[in-house]
Design an enzyme around this catalytic site. Structure first.
Site, PDB file in Angstrom:
ATOM      1  N   HIS A   1      -4.240  -5.962  -1.344  1.00  0.00           N
ATOM      2  CA  HIS A   1      -4.420  -6.571  -0.199  1.00  0.00           C
ATOM      3  C   HIS A   1      -3.488  -5.663   0.365  1.00  0.00           C
ATOM      4  CE1 HIS A   1      -7.554  -9.337  -2.583  1.00  0.00           C
ATOM      5  NE2 HIS A   1      -7.499  -8.992  -1.229  1.00  0.00           N
TER       6      HIS A   1
ATOM      7  N   MET B   1       2.961  -5.004  -7.275  1.00  0.00           N
ATOM      8  CA  MET B   1       2.330  -4.051  -7.077  1.00  0.00           C
ATOM      9  C   MET B   1       3.305  -3.044  -5.657  1.00  0.00           C
ATOM     10  SD  MET B   1      -0.021  -3.642  -8.960  1.00  0.00           S
ATOM     11  CE  MET B   1      -0.007  -1.501  -8.574  1.00  0.00           C
TER      12      MET B   1
ATOM     13  N   ASP C   1      11.872  15.281  -6.955  1.00  0.00           N
ATOM     14  CA  ASP C   1      11.992  16.276  -6.286  1.00  0.00           C
ATOM     15  C   ASP C   1      13.032  16.616  -5.540  1.00  0.00           C
ATOM     16  OD1 ASP C   1       9.956  17.996  -3.843  1.00  0.00           O
ATOM     17  OD2 ASP C   1      11.016  16.295  -2.607  1.00  0.00           O
TER      18      ASP C   1
END
Length: 178
Positions: A89, A125, A140
């Site tokens: 959500h 999350m 990176d």
């Protein structure tokens, strides 16, 4: 697939993100009360010696300030979590903080992400996504120095609010602040 895979004895779906026919769905949260929900997550990037030497010299790679850019990327990822995780959500984030700590003597970076929102669904999350993307950004930013880095230990340390209440990871003793 057999009915008993998707349904319990009361014929309710066992998996909350599957409907009665086993199709994916977002859980209906329309009847849930809005409460303050928080989450703290962490993760680690184990560094190669060459990366440690470069970061201890000035904190920069050829691409810029490694920790600050990773922190910014983590915050950006928090806001994009529902776009990255199916059936998650979208919520209004009240607080998002990502911190990267270079622990030179241990040859690693600790990343923490703290999230708070007053909403009807949790923020775990978002916290885990923030840590994950910050760790990937460190990789990176430093891969031009060495690709010999390991991302590990991404986990939820603490969450509060909602129906399931408070969760504190084993060994945290209630101290999961970033």
């Amino acid at each position: 697939m057999a009915d008993d895979v998707f349904f319990g004895q009361d014929k309710e779906p066992v998996f909350s993100h599957l409907d009665g026919e086993g199709r994916p769905r977002m859980v209906d949260v329309s009847g849930k009360p809005e409460t303050l929900r928080t989450a703290v997550a962490e993760g680690w990037v184990i560094l190669d010696r060459a990366v440690c030497e470069q970061l201890s010299a000035d904190g920069y790679s050829k691409k810029g300030d490694v920790l600050k850019i990773a922190e910014t990327a983590g915050i950006m990822a928090v806001k994009k979590t529902p776009e990255l995780i199916p059936l998650c959500h979208g919520i209004r984030i009240d607080r998002a903080e990502v911190k990267c700590f270079f622990l030179e003597e241990r040859g690693r970076i600790r990343i923490s992400c703290t999230i708070a929102a007053r909403d009807v669904t949790g923020v775990e999350m978002e916290a885990l996504t923030g840590v994950s993307v910050a760790a990937l950004t460190v990789y990176d930013m430093c891969k031009g120095i060495s690709k010999n880095m390991i991302i590990e230990g991404i986990r939820l340390l603490k969450k509060t609010g909602g129906k399931s209440g408070t969760y504190i990871a084993e060994g945290m003793n209630g101290n999961a602040d970033s």
